[in-house]
Structure formats: structure tokens, C-alpha cells
Scaffold this motif. Structure first.
Motif, PDB file in Angstrom:
ATOM      1  N   PHE A  22      13.734 -18.532  46.106  1.00  0.00           N
ATOM      2  CA  PHE A  22      12.904 -17.401  45.715  1.00  0.00           C
ATOM      3  C   PHE A  22      13.073 -17.122  44.227  1.00  0.00           C
ATOM      4  CE2 PHE A  22      14.112 -16.850  50.137  1.00  0.00           C
ATOM      5  CZ  PHE A  22      12.889 -16.601  50.741  1.00  0.00           C
ATOM      6  N   ASN A  23      12.015 -16.618  43.586  1.00  0.00           N
ATOM      7  CA  ASN A  23      12.129 -16.221  42.188  1.00  0.00           C
ATOM      8  C   ASN A  23      12.719 -14.813  42.098  1.00  0.00           C
ATOM      9  OD1 ASN A  23      10.005 -14.417  42.710  1.00  0.00           O
ATOM     10  ND2 ASN A  23       8.474 -15.632  41.648  1.00  0.00           N
ATOM     11  N   GLU A  24      12.819 -14.287  40.892  1.00  0.00           N
ATOM     12  CA  GLU A  24      13.418 -12.958  40.691  1.00  0.00           C
ATOM     13  C   GLU A  24      12.658 -11.842  41.398  1.00  0.00           C
ATOM     14  OE1 GLU A  24      13.873 -12.359  36.496  1.00  0.00           O
ATOM     15  OE2 GLU A  24      15.605 -13.697  36.393  1.00  0.00           O
ATOM     16  N   GLY A  62      11.368 -12.168  44.355  1.00  0.00           N
ATOM     17  CA  GLY A  62      11.473 -12.373  45.791  1.00  0.00           C
ATOM     18  C   GLY A  62      10.366 -13.229  46.388  1.00  0.00           C
ATOM     19  N   GLU A  63       9.595 -13.897  45.526  1.00  0.00           N
ATOM     20  CA  GLU A  63       8.515 -14.754  46.011  1.00  0.00           C
ATOM     21  C   GLU A  63       9.046 -16.163  46.273  1.00  0.00           C
ATOM     22  OE1 GLU A  63       6.165 -14.281  42.497  1.00  0.00           O
ATOM     23  OE2 GLU A  63       4.816 -12.883  43.488  1.00  0.00           O
ATOM     24  N   LEU A  64       8.572 -16.770  47.340  1.00  0.00           N
ATOM     25  CA  LEU A  64       8.954 -18.127  47.699  1.00  0.00           C
ATOM     26  C   LEU A  64       8.451 -19.103  46.636  1.00  0.00           C
ATOM     27  CD1 LEU A  64      10.141 -19.960  49.983  1.00  0.00           C
ATOM     28  CD2 LEU A  64       7.795 -20.122  50.852  1.00  0.00           C
ATOM     29  N   VAL A  65       9.359 -19.941  46.094  1.00  0.00           N
ATOM     30  CA  VAL A  65       8.959 -20.906  45.067  1.00  0.00           C
ATOM     31  C   VAL A  65       9.270 -22.350  45.448  1.00  0.00           C
ATOM     32  CG1 VAL A  65       8.949 -19.297  43.135  1.00  0.00           C
ATOM     33  CG2 VAL A  65      11.075 -20.496  43.724  1.00  0.00           C
ATOM     34  N   GLY A  68       7.353 -19.702  39.183  1.00  0.00           N
ATOM     35  CA  GLY A  68       8.459 -19.711  38.242  1.00  0.00           C
ATOM     36  C   GLY A  68       9.732 -20.272  38.814  1.00  0.00           C
ATOM     37  N   PRO A  69      10.804 -20.159  38.055  1.00  0.00           N
ATOM     38  CA  PRO A  69      12.074 -20.745  38.476  1.00  0.00           C
ATOM     39  C   PRO A  69      12.716 -19.978  39.633  1.00  0.00           C
ATOM     40  CG  PRO A  69      12.358 -19.537  36.433  1.00  0.00           C
ATOM     41  CD  PRO A  69      10.882 -19.542  36.736  1.00  0.00           C
ATOM     42  N   SER A  70      13.540 -20.692  40.351  1.00  0.00           N
ATOM     43  CA  SER A  70      14.258 -20.112  41.480  1.00  0.00           C
ATOM     44  C   SER A  70      15.421 -19.262  40.981  1.00  0.00           C
ATOM     45  CB  SER A  70      14.779 -21.235  42.376  1.00  0.00           C
ATOM     46  OG  SER A  70      15.530 -20.720  43.435  1.00  0.00           O
ATOM     47  N   ALA A  71      15.597 -18.091  41.583  1.00  0.00           N
ATOM     48  CA  ALA A  71      16.704 -17.207  41.239  1.00  0.00           C
ATOM     49  C   ALA A  71      17.677 -17.061  42.405  1.00  0.00           C
ATOM     50  CB  ALA A  71      16.173 -15.832  40.837  1.00  0.00           C
TER      51      ALA A  71
END
Length: 81
Positions: free
Chosen positions: A35-37, A39-42, A19-22
């Protein structure tokens, strides 16, 4: 995972699913991650790659590390250890 080498800019951008970066984090002058919402590396952006790249502490998945490392090798970019 999608890796793109921008030769003229001497940079590589790696996109991962999730998904999108947060949030963006600068690891050092040559490494940026998003990272996304959850906390995953995107995404990963690596600058000045002709000098070699440091992939340590970026990828949590061994598979993602292996794919990125193979991409660097295929493009003649040294992975620093």
C-alpha cells in the motif's frame, strides 16, 4: 495495471498505479500486498500460482479484479472462489 507471470518461480506480481509502496501486508502464506502512504493498493504478489490463486479481498475495484482475473485465465491459472 501491469501483471507479470514468473513461471520458473511460480509467482505473479501485479503493479497498480499509485506511487511507491509504504507498507507491506501478508494476507496468508501465498498472498502479499503493498500500500502507498494513502493506504491505496499499489502491488500484489501471489506465490504458488500453479495451485490456483485466491483474489478475494485483494482488489477494491471491480475493474482491477476483472483485469487480474482475465490475466490469470489467459495464463492457465485457476482463480479460486
Amino acid at each position: 495495471m501491469n501483471c507479470v507471470f514468473y513461471r520458473e518461480e511460480d509467482a505473479i506480481h501485479v503493479s497498480l498505479p499509485g506511487g511507491p509502496s509504504a507498507q507491506t501486508k501478508q494476507l496468508d502464506e501465498q498472498r502479499y500486498v503493498g500500500f502507498n502512504e494513502d493506504g491505496e493498493l499499489v502491488w500484489v504478489s501471489l506465490l504458488n500460482v500453479s495451485e490456483g490463486v485466491d483474489l478475494e479481498d485483494i482488489f477494491t475495484s471491480q475493474e482491477d479484479y476483472a483485469v487480474a482475473s482475465r490475466f490469470m485465465d489467459d495464463n492457465g491459472i485457476k482463480v479460486l472462489v
